[in-house]
Design a protein around this motif. Structure first.
Motif, PDB file in Angstrom:
ATOM      1  N   VAL A  20       0.840  -1.200   0.000  1.00 55.57           N
ATOM      2  CA  VAL A  20       0.000   0.000   0.000  1.00 55.57           C
ATOM      3  C   VAL A  20       0.871   1.244   0.000  1.00 55.57           C
ATOM      4  N   PRO A  67      -0.010   4.642   1.409  1.00 56.94           N
ATOM      5  CA  PRO A  67      -1.061   5.414   2.090  1.00 56.94           C
ATOM      6  C   PRO A  67      -1.045   6.883   1.745  1.00 56.94           C
ATOM      7  N   ARG A  68       0.110   7.377   1.264  1.00 52.03           N
ATOM      8  CA  ARG A  68       0.180   8.799   0.886  1.00 52.03           C
ATOM      9  C   ARG A  68       1.225   8.981  -0.202  1.00 52.03           C
ATOM     10  N   HIS A  69       0.800   9.573  -1.328  1.00 53.72           N
ATOM     11  CA  HIS A  69       1.732   9.947  -2.396  1.00 53.72           C
ATOM     12  C   HIS A  69       1.296  11.306  -2.919  1.00 53.72           C
ATOM     13  N   THR A  70       2.220  12.256  -2.917  1.00 49.23           N
ATOM     14  CA  THR A  70       1.919  13.620  -3.347  1.00 49.23           C
ATOM     15  C   THR A  70       2.832  14.001  -4.499  1.00 49.23           C
ATOM     16  N   GLU A 105      -2.732  14.372  -4.545  1.00 47.80           N
ATOM     17  CA  GLU A 105      -2.363  13.425  -3.500  1.00 47.80           C
ATOM     18  C   GLU A 105      -3.204  12.173  -3.664  1.00 47.80           C
ATOM     19  N   SER A 106      -2.565  11.009  -3.531  1.00 51.85           N
ATOM     20  CA  SER A 106      -3.244   9.736  -3.758  1.00 51.85           C
ATOM     21  C   SER A 106      -2.967   8.780  -2.616  1.00 51.85           C
ATOM     22  N   CYS A 107      -3.891   7.850  -2.459  1.00 53.19           N
ATOM     23  CA  CYS A 107      -3.696   6.676  -1.612  1.00 53.19           C
ATOM     24  C   CYS A 107      -3.900   5.474  -2.525  1.00 53.19           C
ATOM     25  N   ASP A 135      -3.652   1.271  -3.454  1.00 47.37           N
ATOM     26  CA  ASP A 135      -3.651  -0.113  -2.988  1.00 47.37           C
ATOM     27  C   ASP A 135      -3.378  -1.037  -4.163  1.00 47.37           C
ATOM     28  N   GLY A 169       6.133  10.791  -0.400  1.00 48.91           N
ATOM     29  CA  GLY A 169       5.077   9.984   0.188  1.00 48.91           C
ATOM     30  C   GLY A 169       5.618   8.925   1.115  1.00 48.91           C
ATOM     31  N   HIS A 187       5.302   4.438   1.735  1.00 49.40           N
ATOM     32  CA  HIS A 187       4.740   3.158   1.312  1.00 49.40           C
ATOM     33  C   HIS A 187       5.084   2.075   2.310  1.00 49.40           C
TER      34      HIS A 187
END
Length: 318
Positions: A75, A77-80, A85-87, A89, A105, A107
């Motif tokens: 996962v 959980p945070r990518h900017t 910004e995305s989460c 899976d 981010g 992972h």
């Protein structure tokens, strides 16, 4: 050529990723941060199968390339990246960064396919003719425009990875690599919202004349054995890509690249007819030389066009 990397030293991992993708900083509290990375290249496309058996924070400086990823496990959980910004899976696909953007981010236990491509590859699909070039292409979001678009892009990435791993020599054929690049660029443009202009304008409709088609066909006949994009053909015909596409739909009821594939199918047919089985010529080699990515689809298209499988033509001694 494939390059494999494996390490459980964070400094080594950071140095390796910085050399491959641009300067980045990694942080983790894990005692043994094991990473495995297999890099391959498909023409201008960079492909990497990446597995991080630990969690970490990362910050990446702009790389000059468009970077996207398809997550298989773990996962993010945070990518900017920029304003987005995305989460993410398992099963998700997303743009990780535009060429001039940093990204950052976190992972956890991540397994994913990482793909990088130069902006010029996208420009060749979306560009117009010289003198009528739009503003630089920008993507307006990091997630696909629909679930269906995301699934299509994910299948495209899986197909490109399999093309390289299953038969590296086939993937190295110039027309195969070029067609793979165009396939990926078109899939990316279709998947993500962007500033690309695809609908014909009034000027495009005005310029979609038979003379445009004749100029395009002459160029395609001369360059059928070379990597050619829709932008190349449009420039040779002195029109925009949209004009070219509209002209081919209006006058030939097809697209420029579909017509180019038919030309190449004809060249492959001629080569098979001229070959002698004892010369060691194979249908797969001929298909690859003329840019057909999948031998099975080549055989099906050949049978539709000529009424027999390509192997039958090859066995007929001229």
């Amino acid at each position: 050529m494939a390059t494999d990397f494996e390490s459980d030293d964070l400094d080594d991992i950071e140095d390796h990723l910085s050399d491959a993708y641009g300067r980045m900083r990694l942080r983790t509290g894990h005692a043994r941060p094991r990473a495995r990375i297999a890099h391959t290249a498909l023409g201008e496309i960079g492909l990497a199968e990446v597995r991080f058996g630990f969690g970490m924070d990362y910050a990446v400086e702009p790389t000059g390339t468009l970077t996207l990823g398809s997550v298989h496990g773990g996962v993010i959980p945070r990518h900017t990246a920029g304003l987005h910004e995305s989460c993410l899976d398992a099963g998700d696909v997303a743009l990780f960064a535009q060429p001039d953007q940093p990204c950052a981010g976190r992972h956890q236990d991540l397994c994913y396919t990482l793909v990088s491509l130069p902006p010029r590859l996208l420009d060749r699909v979306a560009a117009t003719a010289p003198g009528r070039r739009p503003a630089p292409l920008r993507f307006l979001g990091s997630r696909p425009v629909s679930p269906a678009a995301g699934r299509h892009l994910r299948r495209t990435l899986a197909y490109l990875s399999a093309t390289v791993s299953d038969d590296p020599e086939f993937a190295a054929q110039p027309l195969v690599a070029a067609n793979c690049g165009q396939l990926l660029a078109a899939s990316v443009l279709a998947a993500f919202p962007s500033t690309a202009l695809v609908d014909p304008s009034a000027a495009d409709r005005r310029d979609a004349r038979t003379a445009t088609v004749r100029r395009a066909l002459a160029y395609m006949e001369e360059h059928a054995d070379s990597p050619v994009t829709a932008a190349d053909i449009a420039a040779a015909a002195h029109v925009t890509v949209r004009t070219l596409q509209y002209a081919f739909r209006r006058h030939l009821d097809t697209t420029p690249l579909t017509h180019l594939r038919r030309m190449r199918l004809g060249r492959a047919h001629a080569e098979l007819r001229a070959a002698h089985p004892a010369q060691g010529v194979t249908v797969t080699a001929v298909a690859a030389r003329w840019g057909f990515l999948q031998p099975g689809r080549f055989a099906a298209a050949y049978r539709r066009a000529y009424g027999v499988p390509p192997s039958h033509t090859l066995r007929q001694v001229p």
